[in-house]
Structure formats: structure tokens, C-alpha cells
Design a protein around this motif. Structure first.
Motif, PDB file in Angstrom:
ATOM      1  N   VAL A   1       0.809  -1.155   0.078  1.00 46.57           N
ATOM      2  CA  VAL A   1       0.301   0.134  -0.017  1.00 46.57           C
ATOM      3  C   VAL A   1       0.707   1.082  -0.116  1.00 46.57           C
ATOM      4  N   LEU A   2       0.986   1.925  -1.114  1.00 44.12           N
ATOM      5  CA  LEU A   2       1.768   3.051  -1.520  1.00 44.12           C
ATOM      6  C   LEU A   2       0.983   4.210  -1.391  1.00 44.12           C
ATOM      7  N   GLY A   3      -0.115   4.437  -1.179  1.00 45.07           N
ATOM      8  CA  GLY A   3      -1.113   5.622  -1.289  1.00 45.07           C
ATOM      9  C   GLY A   3      -1.226   5.962   0.131  1.00 45.07           C
ATOM     10  N   TYR A   4      -0.977   7.308   0.275  1.00 43.02           N
ATOM     11  CA  TYR A   4      -1.314   7.997   1.540  1.00 43.02           C
ATOM     12  C   TYR A   4      -2.666   7.743   2.131  1.00 43.02           C
ATOM     13  N   ARG A   5      -3.732   8.037   1.421  1.00 39.96           N
ATOM     14  CA  ARG A   5      -5.055   7.953   1.606  1.00 39.96           C
ATOM     15  C   ARG A   5      -5.228   6.618   1.828  1.00 39.96           C
ATOM     16  N   GLU A   6      -4.892   5.767   0.983  1.00 44.26           N
ATOM     17  CA  GLU A   6      -5.006   4.365   1.247  1.00 44.26           C
ATOM     18  C   GLU A   6      -4.499   3.582   2.474  1.00 44.26           C
ATOM     19  N   LEU A   7      -3.390   4.040   2.809  1.00 51.83           N
ATOM     20  CA  LEU A   7      -2.514   3.705   3.933  1.00 51.83           C
ATOM     21  C   LEU A   7      -3.293   4.112   5.399  1.00 51.83           C
ATOM     22  N   HIS A   8      -3.883   5.187   5.253  1.00 53.70           N
ATOM     23  CA  HIS A   8      -4.742   5.837   6.208  1.00 53.70           C
ATOM     24  C   HIS A   8      -5.872   4.974   6.383  1.00 53.70           C
ATOM     25  N   GLN A   9      -6.351   4.686   5.451  1.00 57.22           N
ATOM     26  CA  GLN A   9      -7.620   3.917   5.376  1.00 57.22           C
ATOM     27  C   GLN A   9      -7.431   2.563   6.210  1.00 57.22           C
ATOM     28  N   VAL A  10      -6.216   1.687   5.571  1.00 54.26           N
ATOM     29  CA  VAL A  10      -5.917   0.322   6.161  1.00 54.26           C
ATOM     30  C   VAL A  10      -5.654   0.393   7.775  1.00 54.26           C
ATOM     31  N   THR A  11      -4.689   1.442   8.230  1.00 51.97           N
ATOM     32  CA  THR A  11      -4.544   1.613   9.568  1.00 51.97           C
ATOM     33  C   THR A  11      -5.555   2.034  10.499  1.00 51.97           C
ATOM     34  N   GLY A  12      -6.306   2.770   9.877  1.00 52.15           N
ATOM     35  CA  GLY A  12      -7.403   3.344  10.637  1.00 52.15           C
ATOM     36  C   GLY A  12      -8.460   2.410  10.756  1.00 52.15           C
ATOM     37  N   ASP A  13      -8.769   1.091  10.080  1.00 52.93           N
ATOM     38  CA  ASP A  13      -9.864   0.201  10.300  1.00 52.93           C
ATOM     39  C   ASP A  13      -9.207  -1.164  10.521  1.00 52.93           C
ATOM     40  N   PRO A  14      -9.069  -1.373  11.954  1.00 50.51           N
ATOM     41  CA  PRO A  14      -8.590  -2.664  12.517  1.00 50.51           C
ATOM     42  C   PRO A  14      -9.355  -3.712  12.596  1.00 50.51           C
ATOM     43  N   VAL A  15     -10.677  -3.409  11.741  1.00 53.49           N
ATOM     44  CA  VAL A  15     -11.528  -4.756  12.010  1.00 53.49           C
ATOM     45  C   VAL A  15     -11.386  -5.320  10.442  1.00 53.49           C
ATOM     46  N   LEU A  16     -11.453  -4.390   9.430  1.00 52.49           N
ATOM     47  CA  LEU A  16     -11.473  -4.758   7.995  1.00 52.49           C
ATOM     48  C   LEU A  16      -9.980  -5.109   7.826  1.00 52.49           C
ATOM     49  N   PHE A  17      -9.083  -4.527   8.273  1.00 50.62           N
ATOM     50  CA  PHE A  17      -7.728  -4.789   7.747  1.00 50.62           C
ATOM     51  C   PHE A  17      -6.937  -5.130   9.439  1.00 50.62           C
ATOM     52  N   SER A  18      -6.973  -6.266   9.684  1.00 45.95           N
ATOM     53  CA  SER A  18      -6.966  -6.835  10.828  1.00 45.95           C
ATOM     54  C   SER A  18      -5.137  -7.166  10.982  1.00 45.95           C
ATOM     55  N   ARG A  19      -4.699  -7.174  12.328  1.00 49.66           N
ATOM     56  CA  ARG A  19      -3.576  -7.573  12.634  1.00 49.66           C
ATOM     57  C   ARG A  19      -3.170  -8.906  12.799  1.00 49.66           C
ATOM     58  N   ASP A  20      -4.367  -9.749  12.954  1.00 51.78           N
ATOM     59  CA  ASP A  20      -4.488 -11.197  13.203  1.00 51.78           C
ATOM     60  C   ASP A  20      -3.707 -12.078  12.171  1.00 51.78           C
ATOM     61  N   SER A  21      -2.621 -12.383  12.229  1.00 50.61           N
ATOM     62  CA  SER A  21      -2.001 -13.028  10.997  1.00 50.61           C
ATOM     63  C   SER A  21      -2.395 -14.443  10.772  1.00 50.61           C
ATOM     64  N   ASP A  22      -3.283 -14.870  11.534  1.00 49.92           N
ATOM     65  CA  ASP A  22      -4.080 -16.329  11.346  1.00 49.92           C
ATOM     66  C   ASP A  22      -4.776 -16.095  10.140  1.00 49.92           C
ATOM     67  N   LEU A  23      -5.271 -14.934   9.847  1.00 49.84           N
ATOM     68  CA  LEU A  23      -6.289 -14.726   8.636  1.00 49.84           C
ATOM     69  C   LEU A  23      -5.448 -15.033   7.200  1.00 49.84           C
ATOM     70  N   TRP A  24      -4.055 -15.252   7.271  1.00 54.26           N
ATOM     71  CA  TRP A  24      -3.444 -15.214   6.245  1.00 54.26           C
ATOM     72  C   TRP A  24      -3.863 -16.409   5.175  1.00 54.26           C
ATOM     73  N   ASN A  25      -4.239 -16.313   3.953  1.00 56.94           N
ATOM     74  CA  ASN A  25      -4.378 -17.267   3.046  1.00 56.94           C
ATOM     75  C   ASN A  25      -3.372 -18.134   2.402  1.00 56.94           C
TER      76      ASN A  25
END
Length: 410
Positions: free
Chosen positions: A48-72
Motif C-alpha cells: 500500500v503506497l497511497g497516503y489515503r489508502e494507507l490511512h484507511q488500512v491503518t485506521g480500520d483494524p476490523v477490516l484490515f486486521s493484525r491477526d496473522s492467522d487470517l493469512w491465506n
């Protein structure tokens, strides 16, 4: 005729050392704000290289989780994959904890670091810095990265945490091996884990006035394994990026005329140089990561459940959508991503510790070696081979030889 889709970009190679800014611009031009990349072993991910996109990813811990067990991709990952220390599987640290339990762990760490006396912290940093300068000041030349910056933060942190001073050099080696993500990464992680485990056992038996003892006192509901993992995260995050912050800032001041006053007694521009580095040459370039908890769209890309998103901190800092005039950012503008964003950002007390160590380290160099100058052409300086952290392999300098200060070690 439809143009072919650009191939995913390998997240490795010499360009991350030699021309990352240009590489990120090319990625953004060819792929947009969310770039498909491949990791070691052709493992796919998104950067993720976009400033706004990175803000969105880091600001939504439910949709973009830190839980690595989710990795496909876990079924493709071997046990000796060199990036495992950076992208943990079943790792019980604060990095991969979510929700209320994560907030509790942030509180534990923040409380332990907030109790560090600021004057004591600066005193440790000054005394260790002076000891390191004593080792080189009579020679008239040095590698200010290898001989100084790479040794200072871990010595200060080791003292704050409760380690014996003589353990510092081995901890430096282990941390560097782990973070660079190459053949010695697993060995480095193992050494750091065993060292933390032993320190934890020592402090449970004999508490002291240090960070580890305060975490143990605070740690209701957290296991020894969890605390040890958090200490590993704190040591890794506190040492290498801070060492690179020192090295990158000194490189800027030695090669850019705007900061020449700093080399002759000026101090206001030290903070400006440090802040510019966080925008333009941040030590932490890319971070792993976040995992999509469901199918979604981001930056025009279709992100599937379990996809790994890498946080392109430097790419976002230089996003032309928010840096329209391309000017360097100094002074008080700290809207960069260098410390992260959202509930998983670097805790504020940890940022303060890093800033005190880095600024003190720079000021001691300028005080003790007032005529310091670069000993090689600026264009010959090289970076470590890591897409994650950006630091110099060495920073050769020369200066007039001066006598050591000596004194009683702290």
C-alpha cells in the motif's frame, strides 16, 4: 488491443538500496496506490503506497486486521522461511493481538515506558554516547554507523530494560540478523528470545527499577511468553530504526548545505533534519502487515479475504497526491507515517524514548567532533539490503583527533 497487466514487483533486490524513491514512483505509476508484490518464494502480497489508502488500512483494524492467522498463504510457508521473524505465525506478541487485549497490552507497555525518568534517559544516552566517541575520537576517522549509531540505542535500551551492559553487542548482532530477513534471521530471533526469557526469569526472582520489572508488576492476565514476545518487539522496534534515524540524519547534515550550521554549534536544525528524515528517508520503509478479514476494494484493487497488505510507509510519505509541490518537509510537520497510524501505531512513550536517544546521539557527535566531515563521496554511500528498513551500511567520516573524556561508566 488491451495492454498487458504489469507483473507483480519482487520485494527484494538492489533498487531498494540504491533508488527506493524512484522505485516507489514507478510502482505507483504502473500499478497505482496498491501494488501487487511477491515476497521470497513467490509469495503474493499487496504493498500500500497511497497516503489515503494507507490511512484507511491503518485506521480500520476490523477490516484490515493484525491477526496473522487470517493469512491465506500459510500452507505455502515453510518453517525456515526467512521472513517469518517479520511476518509471524501464531506469534503471541502485541503486534498480532487485536481488540481489547491489544489495548491492554499497549497500556502495559506505555505505563512501563512512561515511568522512565526523562533526565535519567538522557543521562544514559549521553554517557553511552561519550563512551563510544571515546573509542574513536583519537583516531581522526571512523565509520559513524558501525562504530557508533549501530551500538548506541541498544545499549541505552538494554540498561532501561534491565540487561547487563556486556550483553549489548550480541543483542545488536541478533537484531540485525532478524530484521534483515536473510539466512541468519531465524538464529537472530532465537538468540533474542532466549535472552528475553532469561531476563524475565531474573527479574521475577529479583525485581528492580527497570522496564521489565514494571511490566511484570502490571501484567495481570499476561503470560511470561506474551511479555517476552512484547519485549522482543520493543527491543527490535526501539533499536534498529533509532540507529538508522541517527545515521540517516547525520548523512543529511553532512551532505546538505541547509544543515551546515548544525556542524558548527547550531542546534535548532538538528530537530529539523531528524524530522525531514522521517519524511524523506524514514528508517522504517515497509511494514508487515495487515490481513483482510473479508473481500473488499482498496485503491481500485480487489482484495480477497486473507490477503496480506504491507504498509508502504515511505511510499505514502512521498505520495504526490498529498505532496503536490514535492518540497522537503522540515519544521513541525509530523503528519508522516514513520511511527505508523491507528491503534497499532508506535506507542507515544516509545516514540519519545527513540527521539531522546537519537537526538542526544546526534548532538554528542556534533559536540565531540565539531569539524566532522564526510570521508567519501556522498554518491558512494550504500544502504543495507533490506526492503523493510533503510539504513546505511557505513558512514565514513573524518575529524581532528581529540582526547577521550574518560569518566566513570554508567
Amino acid at each position: 488491443m488491451t495492454a498487458p497487466t504489469p507483473a507483480p514487483v519482487p520485494l527484494s533486490g538492489p533498487r531498494f538500496q540504491t533508488e527506493p524513491a524512484r522505485l516507489y514512483r514507478e510502482m505507483r505509476r504502473e500499478h497505482g496506490a496498491v501494488t501487487p508484490v511477491v515476497l521470497d518464494g513467490d509469495v503474493p502480497a499487496w504493498l500500500v503506497l497511497g497516503y489515503r489508502e494507507l490511512h484507511q488500512v491503518t485506521g480500520d483494524p476490523v477490516l484490515f486486521s493484525r491477526d496473522s492467522d487470517l493469512w491465506n498463504q500459510w500452507e505455502r510457508i515453510p518453517d525456515d522461511w526467512p521472513l517469518l521473524p517479520m511476518i509471524g505465525r501464531k506469534q503471541p506478541s502485541i503486534l498480532y493481538t487485536v481488540g481489547e487485549r491489544h489495548r491492554d497490552r499497549v497500556g502495559m507497555i506505555s505505563d512501563a515506558l512512561e515511568a522512565v525518568d526523562p533526565s535519567e534517559l538522557r543521562s544514559y544516552a549521553e554517557k553511552f554516547a561519550d563512551e563510544l566517541i571515546d573509542g574513536i575520537c583519537a583516531k581522526g576517522e571512523a565509520d559513524i554507523v558501525g562504530d557508533y549509531a549501530m551500538l548506541l540505542p541498544v545499549r541505552v535500551l538494554a540498561r532501561l530494560y534491565g540487561f547487563a551492559d556486556e550483553q549489548g553487542p550480541d543483542l545488536v548482532t541478533a537484531l540485525n540478523d532478524m530484521i534483515d530477513g536473510r539466512e541468519r534471521a531465524i538464529a537472530g530471533q532465537t538468540h533474542l528470545a532466549s535472552s528475553m526469557g532469561q531476563l524475565l526469569a531474573d527479574r521475577k526472582a529479583a525485581p528492580a527499577d527497570d522496564v521489565v520489572s514494571r511490566m511484570l508488576t502490571h501484567a495481570t492476565g499476561f503470560s511470561d511468553v506474551e511479555i517476552a514476545q512484547d519485549l522482543m518487539v520493543m527491543m527490535a522496534a526501539g533499536h534498529q530504526p533509532t540507529a538508522d534515524w541517527i545515521g540517516n540524519s547525520l548523512r543529511l547534515m553532512l551532505t546538505d548545505d541547509r544543515f551546515a550550521a548544525s556542524l558548527f554549534g547550531g542546534r535548532n536544525s538538528v530537530a529539523e533534519a531528524m524530522n525531514e528524515v522521517l519524511w524523506e528517508d524514514t528508517p522504517t520503509q515497509n511494514v508487515a502487515g495487515r490481513w483482510a478479514s473479508r473481500d473488499t476494494q482498496l485503491g481500485g484493487r480487489r482484495i480477497r479475504t486473507g490477503d496480506l497488505l504491507l504498509l508502504g510507509l515511505q511510499g505514502a510519505n512521498s505520495d504526490p497526491q498529498v505532496r503536490t509541490d514535492h518540497s522537503a518537509l522540515t519544521g513541525g510537520n509530523n503528519a508522516h507515517f514513520s511511527f505508523g497510524h491507528g491503534e497499532h501505531r508506535c506507542p507515544f512513550p516509545a516514540q519519545e524514548v527513540a527521539e531522546v536517544i537519537a537526538r542526544t546521539g546526534i548532538e554528542v557527535v556534533l559536540d565531540r567532533l565539531p569539524d566532522i566531515d564526510l570521508a567519501v563521496p556522498a554518491e558512494s554511500l550504500t544502504r543495507r539490503p533490506s526492503p523493510w528498513l533503510r539504513g546505511l551500511t557505513e558512514l565514513p567520516v573524518r575529524f581532528s583527533p581529540t582526547p577521550a573524556l574518560g569518566g566513570t561508566p554508567v
